[in-house]
Enzyme design. Sequence first.
Site, PDB file in Angstrom:
ATOM      1  CG  HIS A   5      50.544 -26.057   7.577  1.00 39.81           C
ATOM      2  ND1 HIS A   5      50.616 -26.300   6.220  1.00 39.81           N
ATOM      3  CD2 HIS A   5      50.094 -24.792   7.710  1.00 39.81           C
ATOM      4  CE1 HIS A   5      50.207 -25.231   5.558  1.00 39.81           C
ATOM      5  NE2 HIS A   5      49.887 -24.300   6.436  1.00 39.81           N
ATOM      6  NE  ARG A  25      36.694 -32.959  21.867  1.00 38.43           N
ATOM      7  CZ  ARG A  25      35.820 -32.319  21.090  1.00 38.43           C
ATOM      8  NH1 ARG A  25      35.673 -32.659  19.819  1.00 38.43           N
ATOM      9  NH2 ARG A  25      35.088 -31.346  21.583  1.00 38.43           N
ATOM     10  NE  ARG A  44      50.359 -22.005  10.428  1.00 41.35           N
ATOM     11  CZ  ARG A  44      49.875 -21.050   9.638  1.00 41.35           C
ATOM     12  NH1 ARG A  44      48.671 -20.570   9.841  1.00 41.35           N
ATOM     13  NH2 ARG A  44      50.589 -20.572   8.649  1.00 41.35           N
ATOM     14  NE  ARG A  88      34.837 -34.458  11.737  1.00 43.40           N
ATOM     15  CZ  ARG A  88      34.717 -33.777  12.874  1.00 43.40           C
ATOM     16  NH1 ARG A  88      35.741 -33.684  13.711  1.00 43.40           N
ATOM     17  NH2 ARG A  88      33.577 -33.193  13.205  1.00 43.40           N
ATOM     18  N   GLY A  90      34.756 -36.542  16.445  1.00 40.99           N
ATOM     19  CA  GLY A  90      34.292 -35.202  16.777  1.00 40.99           C
ATOM     20  C   GLY A  90      32.874 -35.164  17.282  1.00 40.99           C
ATOM     21  CD  GLU A 183      31.651 -33.616   9.618  1.00 42.57           C
ATOM     22  OE1 GLU A 183      32.803 -33.623  10.082  1.00 42.57           O
ATOM     23  OE2 GLU A 183      31.428 -33.442   8.398  1.00 42.57           O
ATOM     24  CG  MET A 184      31.164 -27.583  10.573  1.00 44.18           C
ATOM     25  SD  MET A 184      31.434 -26.022  11.467  1.00 44.18           S
ATOM     26  CE  MET A 184      31.798 -24.917  10.106  1.00 44.18           C
ATOM     27  CD  GLU A 185      35.590 -30.116  11.202  1.00 43.69           C
ATOM     28  OE1 GLU A 185      35.504 -28.897  11.443  1.00 43.69           O
ATOM     29  OE2 GLU A 185      34.881 -30.979  11.778  1.00 43.69           O
ATOM     30  CG  ASP A 208      24.286 -28.759  19.536  1.00 47.18           C
ATOM     31  OD1 ASP A 208      23.833 -28.112  20.497  1.00 47.18           O
ATOM     32  OD2 ASP A 208      25.469 -28.710  19.178  1.00 47.18           O
TER      33      ASP A 208
END
Length: 240
Positions: A5, A25, A44, A88, A90, A183-185, A208
Amino acid sequence: MPTTHIEAEQSDIAKIVLMPGDPLRAKYIADKFLKDVRIVNKVRNMYAYTGYYQDKKVTIFPSGMGIPSIGIYAYELYHFYGVEEIIRIGTSGSNNQELNLLDIVVASASYSLSNYPKLFDGDEIHLIDADKNLNQRIKAAAIRNNINIKEGNIITSDIFDPYIDFDKYIKNYPENKEFLAMEMEAFGLFYLAKKLNKKAGCLLTIVDIIGKEKKESISSEDREKSLDQMIKVALESIQS
């Protein structure tokens, strides 16, 4: 040594990586904050950039969305490219009514219901700490730059919270723990750092506010324009 990758040579990637979710970003950070920048990955369309912040070499590498995506890139960067630490950076939501839009959170730990640790190595883990020394550097950088940040536990979820019945959703998480952001990571990143004896941290800007008493959000365009303080803290932390 390119991987499945990542096409970069090992020398192309810095030992310190800042990891936003969005490739655009990553470009914004590289263009605005770094000097002597060059593109080190296009596979990708996950464009990554290496340059210098003041005198420190740093790579900005996007993670994509969700634990599976950050898991691929973080693993390859740690394992094949010799990266020592990933921060990270974000956006996130929060149901903590003491927080406001654009507040910055540094994660002390992430709680998740994800099966990623079990599938990766048979580990039954749901709460994973960020690297404490890295967090100390992040907090010191915030103080030096007069930027207010809050530290606490976060939730890493497989669900984008605004799309679901939040009252039903939040009952899945321990009532005896306070969470500052969702969050998601980060959980996947923290887990891989522990497994590979590396460092990981997570800085989030609240975009949010979710909950009965207060529900607020900012537009996608405004989000892109309002993250500079978080980015500044992350970059200043690598100077320590």
